[in-house]
Design an enzyme around this catalytic site. Sequence first.
Site, PDB file in Angstrom:
ATOM      1  N   LEU A  11       0.845  -1.202   0.000  1.00 47.96           N
ATOM      2  CA  LEU A  11       0.000   0.000   0.000  1.00 47.96           C
ATOM      3  C   LEU A  11       0.877   1.248   0.000  1.00 47.96           C
ATOM      4  O   LEU A  11       2.009   1.228   0.482  1.00 47.96           O
ATOM      5  CB  LEU A  11      -0.932   0.017   1.215  1.00 47.96           C
ATOM      6  CG  LEU A  11      -0.357   0.203   2.621  1.00 47.96           C
ATOM      7  CD1 LEU A  11       0.006   1.634   2.948  1.00 47.96           C
ATOM      8  CD2 LEU A  11      -1.340  -0.303   3.650  1.00 47.96           C
ATOM      9  N   ALA A  59      10.832  -3.874  -5.061  1.00 49.42           N
ATOM     10  CA  ALA A  59       9.762  -2.986  -5.554  1.00 49.42           C
ATOM     11  C   ALA A  59      10.028  -1.549  -5.109  1.00 49.42           C
ATOM     12  O   ALA A  59       9.942  -0.613  -5.911  1.00 49.42           O
ATOM     13  CB  ALA A  59       8.399  -3.463  -5.040  1.00 49.42           C
ATOM     14  N   CYS A  96       9.779   4.594   4.010  1.00 45.60           N
ATOM     15  CA  CYS A  96      10.207   3.326   3.407  1.00 45.60           C
ATOM     16  C   CYS A  96      11.323   3.415   2.372  1.00 45.60           C
ATOM     17  O   CYS A  96      12.278   2.647   2.442  1.00 45.60           O
ATOM     18  CB  CYS A  96       9.009   2.633   2.771  1.00 45.60           C
ATOM     19  SG  CYS A  96       7.795   2.151   4.005  1.00 45.60           S
ATOM     20  N   LYS A 142       3.982  13.563   1.271  1.00 44.78           N
ATOM     21  CA  LYS A 142       3.153  13.586   0.064  1.00 44.78           C
ATOM     22  C   LYS A 142       1.768  14.046   0.477  1.00 44.78           C
ATOM     23  O   LYS A 142       1.482  14.162   1.679  1.00 44.78           O
ATOM     24  CB  LYS A 142       3.098  12.200  -0.588  1.00 44.78           C
ATOM     25  CG  LYS A 142       2.409  11.157   0.286  1.00 44.78           C
ATOM     26  CD  LYS A 142       2.665   9.753  -0.179  1.00 44.78           C
ATOM     27  CE  LYS A 142       1.872   9.393  -1.422  1.00 44.78           C
ATOM     28  NZ  LYS A 142       1.754   7.919  -1.560  1.00 44.78           N
TER      29      LYS A 142
HETATM   30  P1  NAI Z   1       4.573   2.469  12.412  1.00 45.61           P
HETATM   31  O1  NAI Z   1       5.750   2.954  13.117  1.00 45.61           O
HETATM   32  O2  NAI Z   1       3.495   3.425  11.992  1.00 45.61           O
HETATM   33  O3  NAI Z   1       3.853   1.330  13.294  1.00 45.61           O
HETATM   34  C1  NAI Z   1       4.531   0.321  13.954  1.00 45.61           C
HETATM   35  C2  NAI Z   1       3.873   0.109  15.310  1.00 45.61           C
HETATM   36  O4  NAI Z   1       4.410  -1.073  15.899  1.00 45.61           O
HETATM   37  C3  NAI Z   1       4.116   1.234  16.311  1.00 45.61           C
HETATM   38  O5  NAI Z   1       2.876   1.789  16.724  1.00 45.61           O
HETATM   39  C4  NAI Z   1       4.851   0.557  17.478  1.00 45.61           C
HETATM   40  O6  NAI Z   1       4.468   1.062  18.753  1.00 45.61           O
HETATM   41  C5  NAI Z   1       4.402  -0.881  17.303  1.00 45.61           C
HETATM   42  N1  NAI Z   1       5.307  -1.852  17.938  1.00 45.61           N
HETATM   43  C6  NAI Z   1       6.660  -1.923  17.866  1.00 45.61           C
HETATM   44  N2  NAI Z   1       7.097  -2.984  18.556  1.00 45.61           N
HETATM   45  C7  NAI Z   1       6.020  -3.600  19.084  1.00 45.61           C
HETATM   46  C8  NAI Z   1       5.835  -4.765  19.894  1.00 45.61           C
HETATM   47  N3  NAI Z   1       6.882  -5.516  20.261  1.00 45.61           N
HETATM   48  N4  NAI Z   1       4.590  -5.108  20.255  1.00 45.61           N
HETATM   49  C9  NAI Z   1       3.518  -4.359  19.873  1.00 45.61           C
HETATM   50  N5  NAI Z   1       3.627  -3.244  19.097  1.00 45.61           N
HETATM   51  C10 NAI Z   1       4.864  -2.880  18.709  1.00 45.61           C
HETATM   52  O7  NAI Z   1       5.131   1.688  11.156  1.00 45.61           O
HETATM   53  P2  NAI Z   1       4.422   1.460   9.730  1.00 45.61           P
HETATM   54  O8  NAI Z   1       4.573   2.651   8.866  1.00 45.61           O
HETATM   55  O9  NAI Z   1       3.061   0.889   9.960  1.00 45.61           O
HETATM   56  O10 NAI Z   1       5.369   0.343   9.128  1.00 45.61           O
HETATM   57  C11 NAI Z   1       5.389  -0.979   9.652  1.00 45.61           C
HETATM   58  C12 NAI Z   1       6.185  -1.847   8.703  1.00 45.61           C
HETATM   59  O11 NAI Z   1       5.528  -1.895   7.430  1.00 45.61           O
HETATM   60  C13 NAI Z   1       7.601  -1.356   8.426  1.00 45.61           C
HETATM   61  O12 NAI Z   1       8.431  -2.470   8.289  1.00 45.61           O
HETATM   62  C14 NAI Z   1       7.476  -0.651   7.099  1.00 45.61           C
HETATM   63  O13 NAI Z   1       8.672  -0.678   6.377  1.00 45.61           O
HETATM   64  C15 NAI Z   1       6.426  -1.485   6.402  1.00 45.61           C
HETATM   65  N6  NAI Z   1       5.648  -0.768   5.384  1.00 45.61           N
HETATM   66  C16 NAI Z   1       5.235   0.524   5.604  1.00 45.61           C
HETATM   67  C17 NAI Z   1       4.479   1.174   4.645  1.00 45.61           C
HETATM   68  C18 NAI Z   1       4.029   2.586   4.858  1.00 45.61           C
HETATM   69  O14 NAI Z   1       3.552   3.187   3.904  1.00 45.61           O
HETATM   70  N7  NAI Z   1       4.139   3.149   6.051  1.00 45.61           N
HETATM   71  C19 NAI Z   1       4.075   0.520   3.388  1.00 45.61           C
HETATM   72  C20 NAI Z   1       4.507  -0.853   3.305  1.00 45.61           C
HETATM   73  C21 NAI Z   1       5.280  -1.445   4.265  1.00 45.61           C
END
Ligand code: NAI
Length: 480
Positions: A159, A219, A272, A335
Amino acid sequence: MVKICCIGAGYVGGPTMAVIALKCPKIEVVVVDIFEPRIIAWNSDQLPIYEPGLDDVVKKCRGKNLFFSKDVEKHVAEADIVFVSVNTPTKTQGLGAGKAADLTYWESAARMIADVSKSDKIVVEKSTVPVKTAEAIEKILTHNSKGINFQILSNPEFLAEGTAIQDLFNPDRVLIGGRETPEGQKAIQALKDVYAHWVPAERIICTNLWSAELSKLAANAFLAQRISSVNAMSALCEATGADVSEVSHAIGKDTRIGPKFLNASVGFGGSCFQKDILNLVYICECNGLSEVANYWKQVVQVNEYQKTRFVNRVVSSMFNTVSGKKIAILGFAFKKDTGDTRETPAIGVCQGLLGDKAILSIYDPQVPQELIQRDLSMHKSELDKPPHLRPMNSVAIEQVTCVGDAYEATKGAHGICILTEWDEFKTLDYKKIYNNMNKPAFVFDGRNLVDIDKLRQIGFIVYSIGKPLDAWLKDMPAVA
Ligand code: NAI
């Protein structure tokens, strides 16, 4: 009833699980997070992230088959399928610092799953992780597993923020990687059955684990590479009088190239692209592939160059100094249609202008003042972390004010920098803005959003990335 638990209620975990809950009313979905304010926000009317269409989806299923909870262990223990969608930022210290993915959050989630599980589970990598991570996760899970069977799947998320709901409703593809054993294939089928509620079978691709893990990094590298390619061209366009929009249109007509993702800009951002490319570079280096590593490194370097080039253009156009001059910054998010500022190019541009002692007046429709000030007072290595994990050592920067609309931001300004392509910036009353600015009045359009001819007729000196320069700018070349 199948029970799903997702660890990590962020930009990926929240929207992805909301859509699964909406499309699969018979599946119970619980999203858990250790950061309680985020969970409280998911359970309120003010969701923790802004994403068009998300409110509707959440309202339709929250309290029915979609739940948000801080009780991480309980819900993991009860689930059949556990998605892990925790953050995987770039390591800031130790081996691989500045490049390798920091898997601390992932590892602690895996250890917790191993500790609390009492029944067999499918564990799904939703976060973007280095290729071969599943092998390490398997070791953690099976080492502590008390005879419980864990199947690891890689199901990277594609996404894009700003269009997350649309992308989840209608994905180009869903990718599922798993072990080639009968148990692995059974797990793949179970996850396929979830997506099959709304994704056509031909769009669900199944591969081995390593292909799925690497495809996500590949990607993002390819997407970012397209932006750096067109941005590199934009510099050459400015030097030669070519127009980058015309060049993009012409090359995009070639079906082998295609028209999407060819807009020149001040640079890519978001949590990312940079981190995933750096991670790819690190993996290549670890595998002895230095030429491949250098190739991809250049994509990030061109992105840095583009931001520097932009700042230099602003400063050189305004008589080689912006010291004490008010510059309006329109847009701070990386963005449009998101409030996310992780790695936004606006940070680099603003810091560059502040370095030359500019006075900044910043307006973004979705980014709160507190976040802008924290971003601008922070070290670069912290910028891909989610806001609540960024250090609180921020101080209000005297040279920066954040205001509630574009007219206030531009009042009395010497120049305007458009750094996010919010639609509302297209329809501003630029005549009114011009009348309220210092003269000569400059517009530096980092997103090629405004009608240059119209603005030049009003009296602005306009710089648009990769577009033919007007006489003023030609006389003041920017050296990057
Ligand atoms: P984010 O930082 O918004 O959310 C991650 C959440 O995980 C945080 O709220 C954090 O408190 C929680 N967390 C961390 N350790 C934890 C644990 N042990 N137990 C419970 N909760 C825990 O990150 P986001 O943007 O959602 O990205 C997540 C993953 O998805 C990353 O690897 C990112 O590279 C990937 N990704 C992100 C995209 C984006 O557009 N943001 C798109 C596609 C992949």
